[in-house]
Design an enzyme around this catalytic site. Structure first.
Site, PDB file in Angstrom:
ATOM      1  N   TYR A  76       4.765  -4.969   3.459  1.00 35.77           N
ATOM      2  CA  TYR A  76       4.961  -4.791   1.995  1.00 35.77           C
ATOM      3  C   TYR A  76       4.750  -6.204   1.741  1.00 35.77           C
ATOM      4  O   TYR A  76       5.081  -7.195   2.157  1.00 35.77           O
ATOM      5  CB  TYR A  76       6.180  -4.338   1.489  1.00 35.77           C
ATOM      6  CG  TYR A  76       6.396  -4.149   0.846  1.00 35.77           C
ATOM      7  CD1 TYR A  76       6.363  -2.512   0.202  1.00 35.77           C
ATOM      8  CD2 TYR A  76       7.474  -4.653  -0.186  1.00 35.77           C
ATOM      9  CE1 TYR A  76       6.884  -1.632  -1.201  1.00 35.77           C
ATOM     10  CE2 TYR A  76       7.226  -4.008  -1.478  1.00 35.77           C
ATOM     11  CZ  TYR A  76       7.201  -2.515  -1.911  1.00 35.77           C
ATOM     12  OH  TYR A  76       7.080  -1.958  -3.369  1.00 35.77           O
ATOM     13  N   TYR A 102      -0.516  -2.242  -7.360  1.00 30.48           N
ATOM     14  CA  TYR A 102       0.966  -2.022  -6.796  1.00 30.48           C
ATOM     15  C   TYR A 102       1.144  -0.469  -6.643  1.00 30.48           C
ATOM     16  O   TYR A 102       1.559   0.092  -7.650  1.00 30.48           O
ATOM     17  CB  TYR A 102       1.773  -2.847  -7.680  1.00 30.48           C
ATOM     18  CG  TYR A 102       3.269  -2.426  -6.801  1.00 30.48           C
ATOM     19  CD1 TYR A 102       3.579  -2.472  -5.903  1.00 30.48           C
ATOM     20  CD2 TYR A 102       3.637  -1.851  -8.007  1.00 30.48           C
ATOM     21  CE1 TYR A 102       5.313  -3.313  -5.160  1.00 30.48           C
ATOM     22  CE2 TYR A 102       5.161  -1.727  -7.892  1.00 30.48           C
ATOM     23  CZ  TYR A 102       5.731  -2.910  -6.634  1.00 30.48           C
ATOM     24  OH  TYR A 102       7.171  -1.762  -6.452  1.00 30.48           O
TER      25      TYR A 102
END
Ligand SMILES: [Zn+2]
Lengths: 145, 385
Positions: free
Chosen positions: B284, B334
């Site tokens: 992440y 994203y």
């Protein structure tokens, strides 16, 4: 400060109201467990150490140590548009280092990790006072206790 | 009963990645779901479960079910939360399938993170978290600020440098060059990185992920059923959750140790796979720093060594542990977590084209490591033999 974009103010809840009342009178309060003595903040009813529900407010010295800091250049909220660049610090309080508070920086120079600091109680408006931080060695005598 | 290898990912789907989708999150979700089902060789009528996560910014599973004409979902999940719960959504869907509550679950995330609900904080009210009243009044109200605070501590404590952060940004951009879906494909140099403007020191613009309008979806079913479907199944070998303390003001004394540190051993033992057996990792990357700290907390290097590990080329395609092979949130876009899982699936199927990691058998995909929320989640995936 922009009239059009008022800054966010703390909205005390049922747990935090006494904390913010303390700040208004120049006192940095945390909770202290009646059973094991562990300090805790932000306020809540149960002790994470021994799970007792019995506690009292304890005024700290308002002293701490700078753990980290950031310098804001981006305008993340229009209410801070006229403030950039501004510095925000994370401070571990002297009484118990795992109690860490975020606040504004009002030192003349840049903060450093490990710097000894003290709380500066900054009146925001009629109802609200905020906690900012400054180096202990920059504090004028008049503000010393 | 262990979850290991009992559930498979059998389809992945995407919409375009853009700065302005021009459509609702409901539309984005519908399109990504249709794309994932087409990939799996399944139809809408095959779905009996839907799951998503959101922070008040996207279409609910119930709304999707209505749109898709699904009158009776056997299982559904509307998980409140951001990136930290992204992998938990898929983990919970896998549990539902393994337990027989549903047979075919679609997990999706649809987000107009640039044109409608900006994560960068601009104009959006602060999140509903206990920290807000203690932080927002000081102008500390967006994820970049919270990650910058932790990144600074890591620099102070371990000597991590801007060049280390820059290596993550440059490497991932190199990967995105080979990804036609990526929003940012022009290569950058370390000099470009260092010249990019400050967002919040110590983070620069090129430390920060993109704000993206997009949706992705994944189709899960039993491993048994997966073997009869269109694409090579990718097995969920481990799914783990972690964390409790929220960093800053909630008692985690060292911000350079994330919730991933306690999750990792659980994940590895569940799957019977250790970090040395992992061929690639989708970590992440809301910010470059989160990659560095996760390299440490997932056990790929010692605490404090994440910066040099990244800068020495280990995380590049061809390196010991290629990381964010699609370019990550920094360069692909994203989608709040699930696009990492989609890329891991593509790699394990051998579908990744010019960015394919040769012989990829095992991949780690991770959620936001626990700043802001204190929680995290992760998946270990492997190619079905
Ligand atoms: Zn106690």
């Amino acid at each position: 400060m922009s009239e059009e974009f008022p800054k966010p103010v703390p909205v005390p809840d049922r747990d935090s109201q006494p904390f913010w009342e303390g700040v208004r009178v120049g006192e940095l309060r945390v909770q202290s467990c009646d059973d094991c003595g562990l300090l805790r903040w932000p306020p809540r009813d149960i002790c994470g150490g021994c799970h007792a529900f019995s506690w009292h407010w304890r005024a700290t010295t308002g002293r701490g140590t700078v753990l980290s800091w950031v310098v804001n250049h981006q305008v993340f909220s229009p209410s801070f548009a006229t403030e950039v660049p501004y510095t925000v610090v994370t401070v571990a309080i002297n009484e118990q280092s795992d109690i860490q508070m975020v606040g504004g920086w009002c030192g003349a120079g840049a903060p450093r990790a490990g710097m000894a600091v003290r709380a500066v109680y900054t009146r925001f408006d009629e109802e609200t006072t905020l906690v900012n931080w400054e180096p202990v060695d920059e504090a004028p005598d008049s503000r010393d206790e | 009963m262990a979850i290991r290898d009992r559930v498979a990912i059998v389809g992945v789907g995407y919409t375009d990645f853009s700065k302005n989708s021009g459509v609702s999150t409901l539309t984005l979700a519908s399109r990504a779901i249709a794309s994932a089902l087409a990939d799996a060789g399944l139809g809408v009528q095959d779905i009996d479960g839907l799951a998503t996560h959101r922070v008040g910014d996207s279409a609910l599973p119930g709304t999707l079910a209505h749109s898709l004409g699904l009158a009776d979902l056997a299982w559904h999940l509307d998980q409140f939360g951001g990136g930290s719960v992204s992998h938990a959504v898929v983990g919970q869907a896998a549990l539902a399938v393994a337990a027989g509550m549903a047979e075919t679950v679609v997990c999706y995330r649809a987000i107009n993170a640039r044109s409608e609900f900006r994560m960068g904080g601009t104009g959006r009210p602060p999140v509903d978290a206990v920290e807000t009243q203690y932080q927002a009044p000081y102008g500390h109200l967006a994820p970049p600020q919270q990650f910058a605070m932790a990144a600074r501590t890591h620099m102070e404590k371990y000597g991590t440098t801007a060049e280390h952060f820059g290596a993550v940004a440059v490497t991932q951009r190199d990967h995105a060059v080979h990804n036609e879906r990526a929003m940012m494909r022009r290569p950058i140099t370390l000099e470009d990185y260092l010249a990019s403007r400050w967002v919040v020191e110590p983070l620069r613009l090129l430390d920060c992920c993109l704000e993206t309008d997009a949706a992705v979806a994944l189709v899960l079913t039993t491993t048994e059923r997966a073997r009869d479907l269109a694409r090579p199944p990718v097995l969920i070998s481990g799914a783990a959750w972690g964390g409790g303390f929220t960093l800053y003001s909630h008692g985690q004394p060292d911000p350079t140790v994330t919730a991933a540190h306690s999750l990792a051993p659980r994940l590895y033992s569940q799957a019977g796979i250790g970090p040395t057996e992992i061929d690639l990792a989708e970590l992440y990357d809301c910010f470059t720093y989160s990659v560095i700290v996760q390299l440490e907390d997932y056990g790929f290097c010692e605490k404090g060594e994440g910066g040099p590990f990244a800068a020495d080329g280990a995380i590049a395609l061809g390196g010991a542990l290629p990381v964010n092979t699609h370019g990550g949130f920094l360069s692909e876009g994203y989608v709040h977590g699930l696009n990492h899982i989609c890329e891991a699936v593509a790699q394990l199927r051998g579908d990744a084209g010019a960015r394919q990691v040769a012989g990829a058998e095992v991949a780690l995909s991770t959620a936001q490591p626990g700043y802001v929320s204190g929680q995290t989640s992760a998946l270990l995936l492997r190619r079905a033999l």
